[in-house]
Motif scaffolding. Sequence first.
Motif, mmCIF file in Angstrom:
data_model
loop_
_atom_site.group_PDB
_atom_site.id
_atom_site.type_symbol
_atom_site.label_atom_id
_atom_site.label_comp_id
_atom_site.label_asym_id
_atom_site.label_seq_id
_atom_site.Cartn_x
_atom_site.Cartn_y
_atom_site.Cartn_z
ATOM 1 N N VAL A 182 -12.277 0.342 -6.227
ATOM 2 C CA VAL A 182 -12.932 1.237 -7.183
ATOM 3 C C VAL A 182 -12.739 2.673 -6.689
ATOM 4 N N LEU A 183 -12.174 3.509 -7.548
ATOM 5 C CA LEU A 183 -11.941 4.916 -7.208
ATOM 6 C C LEU A 183 -12.698 5.803 -8.191
ATOM 7 N N ALA A 184 -13.649 6.555 -7.670
ATOM 8 C CA ALA A 184 -14.315 7.572 -8.485
ATOM 9 C C ALA A 184 -13.597 8.889 -8.228
ATOM 10 N N MET A 185 -13.287 9.604 -9.278
ATOM 11 C CA MET A 185 -12.539 10.845 -9.081
ATOM 12 C C MET A 185 -13.098 11.925 -10.006
ATOM 13 N N ALA A 186 -13.625 12.976 -9.395
ATOM 14 C CA ALA A 186 -14.283 14.026 -10.180
ATOM 15 C C ALA A 186 -13.949 15.388 -9.603
ATOM 16 N N GLY A 187 -14.187 16.409 -10.381
ATOM 17 C CA GLY A 187 -13.931 17.772 -9.934
ATOM 18 C C GLY A 187 -15.050 18.307 -9.054
ATOM 19 N N GLU A 237 -26.034 7.045 0.212
ATOM 20 C CA GLU A 237 -27.157 6.495 0.990
ATOM 21 C C GLU A 237 -27.146 4.963 0.926
ATOM 22 N N ARG A 238 -26.745 4.416 -0.227
ATOM 23 C CA ARG A 238 -26.667 2.952 -0.360
ATOM 24 C C ARG A 238 -25.361 2.417 0.219
ATOM 25 N N ASN A 239 -24.478 3.339 0.646
ATOM 26 C CA ASN A 239 -23.149 2.980 1.159
ATOM 27 C C ASN A 239 -22.424 2.032 0.208
ATOM 28 N N GLU A 240 -22.357 2.445 -1.054
ATOM 29 C CA GLU A 240 -21.671 1.646 -2.069
ATOM 30 C C GLU A 240 -20.188 1.531 -1.736
ATOM 31 N N ASP A 241 -19.579 0.462 -2.208
ATOM 32 C CA ASP A 241 -18.206 0.163 -1.804
ATOM 33 C C ASP A 241 -17.186 0.760 -2.786
ATOM 34 N N PHE A 242 -16.918 2.043 -2.633
ATOM 35 C CA PHE A 242 -15.848 2.662 -3.428
ATOM 36 C C PHE A 242 -15.343 3.923 -2.744
ATOM 37 N N ILE A 243 -14.192 4.375 -3.188
ATOM 38 C CA ILE A 243 -13.651 5.657 -2.720
ATOM 39 C C ILE A 243 -14.066 6.723 -3.731
ATOM 40 N N THR A 265 -14.462 -0.492 4.239
ATOM 41 C CA THR A 265 -15.496 -0.930 3.289
ATOM 42 C C THR A 265 -16.660 0.062 3.324
ATOM 43 N N GLY A 266 -17.250 0.304 2.173
ATOM 44 C CA GLY A 266 -18.366 1.242 2.096
ATOM 45 C C GLY A 266 -17.941 2.482 1.342
#
Lengths: 303, 405
Positions: free
Chosen positions: A96-101, A118-124, A198-199
């Motif tokens: 999962v890749l989140a990409m924002a400005g 803070e939840r250390n969700e698993d995505f970049i 991971t994280g």
Amino acid sequence: MTTRILDLPDVSYVLPGNRSCAGCGIGIALRQITAALEGRMVMTVPASCLTVLGGMFPIASVNVPWVNVAFPSTAAAASGIAAGLRATGREGEMTVLAMAGDGGTGDIGIQALSGAAERNEDFIYLCYDNEAYMNTGTQRSGLTPAGARTTTTWAGKRENPKDIPRIMEAHGIPYVASTSAAFPADVYDKVSKARGITGLRYIHMNTPCPSGWGFDPKDTVRLGKLAVDTGLVVLYEVERGVFRLTGRSASLAKSGKPRVPVSEYLATQTRFRGMKPEAIESVQTWVDERWARYVARDAGACD
Amino acid sequence: MSDDVSVMTGNEAAATAARLARVQVIAAYPITPQSPVVEQLAAWVESGELSAEFVAVESEHSAMTVCIGASTVGARTFTATSSNGLAYMTEQVWWAPGARLPIVMCVVNRAMAAPWNVLNDQQDSMSVRDAGWVQLFCRDNQEILDTTVQAYRIAERLHVPVMVCYDGFLLSHTMMPVAVPSPEQVDAFLPPFTQPFTVVDPADPRNVGPVVLADPRADETGAVRGGYMEIRALHHRALLDALTVIPETDAEYAAAVGRSWGGLLWEHLLDDAEVVLIAAGSLGTQLTLTVEALREQGVKAGVLGIRAYRPFPVEALREKLAGRRLALVFDKALSYGYEGPICSDLRGSMLGVEGAPAVFGAACGLGGRDVTPDDLAEAARRAIADLEAGARTRETDWINLHLEG
């Protein structure tokens, strides 16, 4: 692992004819980002320049799954996608890749991003920092550099930008990196490394913007490199709390040679036109102090 | 198979329904009086009684966003909120139906600030009535459980989200006997959620929710695809289809579980009623006592309860109300500067209907102000007197208001 530019994979998930502006740094980087993930990914993107690059219904310009979301919600959307993939047993199928400005990350999106970190969700999470709200017509963001004229700072912004990677580091996430779209191999290597962790992995990418910064589109890479040579932009990574300079910033620190004065960089862009000498001096002092801290951390000092 | 009857609060009934629906991703943020719903679900996820991802987000905006993300990749999702929490997530309350995601959310109805007030009225969900969700109102805890399970079936058939609304404290924190269907009964009624096509698949990549122009536009093959208006028209059509799907779902549920709630509307002593009292939620339950008392005084009164507020059941209302003398609508919300939302919607739906009743409105119970069956009966008698004095229209009657002094 350091990839040479000639060794970058000859593959592109970014299709020809996309809607980015001429010389846009996002286009250079997105090709390497998607290649580093080998297309086995889902992107989530808020309202931003990237939305425009992605194309208008029913035509898309990027050949990977892409989920558009509301402006403040990128990191929460990535959290939801990651949770949904886990809940349906598909988490191993894609990154999962989140990409924002910069505005979507450091201003309106910082609450959701901080929660996800803070939840250390698993995505970049990759922030392409073009230093203002470029998609809406170059309004200042919290990451606009001091001195830059924008359509909401006509006399030049008075404040220095906030240091989002450092804020992200304070969350204790496993990987934080700073890179530049002018260094495709550095982008590729950092995304490749992040892929194996991971994280929550946060990558901050300086992204020159010809129309918003006021320079010739042919100079995107040159200006991106110049920013690194001044120390305004620093290439580094923090892996499980361990800081190191990378690429050109590491070489610059090791060489002991003087950095290029910021005035040379500022002179290349119309957004800094008319900046007073004392304002330039103030930016130089700010950069020098930051650079000294990065070099000290690279040598093992605690921040 | 007989149901297992437990005494539980409305919030526990909602949580139980989410568990029975085998939700896969839950995201929520605390707000009174909703919090016990997700506290209970968090406990079940922790204990392993419910196999789901529980994402404890940092805001309601993110709660709805997590549901949006998870639903997009094909997970069944749940959240719950109230009042300012719903207002805070409003941007995403619009996104979810626009993206046609079958999310189910319980809205535990509470007054909107300012000033602060944690008690019940229905202003919160009324304020997002136009966002494109199905909105169902519940009159007691049993209906909360049954409606929340039904909501998933409705949402997943139509690809629109469903808001299950119930009154804060009056139901959320009040214990009542609730029959809990068995997991087998619910499984037979509610099949697992599957997206009609996989929207997130690297082997078949799609750009979900991109910029859409005003006009239709050709794709890469030359086939013309709809523009924004076509997409919105399809969304509207799905909401109108809910007018059929909601009663069908209620009937299917009755066949599987043995309880029915009447679909779009419900009624009490309506057959020969000349005066019809109308409300949504637990206020309707109170009105049943009111009409019984009025009948003892010789007034032919009945109750028409609104179960589905969106879509608004125009035809069903016309059929039920044509030929009556008076429809008196009790709203626990207001469009400030106009009148109660159910009242104005109902009046609009009666225009041009032969034998349509006079439609009067009353505002009551704002911020938890007590409304007793006696207050309601008195309001009904006032309305009848106004009608008999020749009024065909009237300003909103504020019940139990004490402005003087």
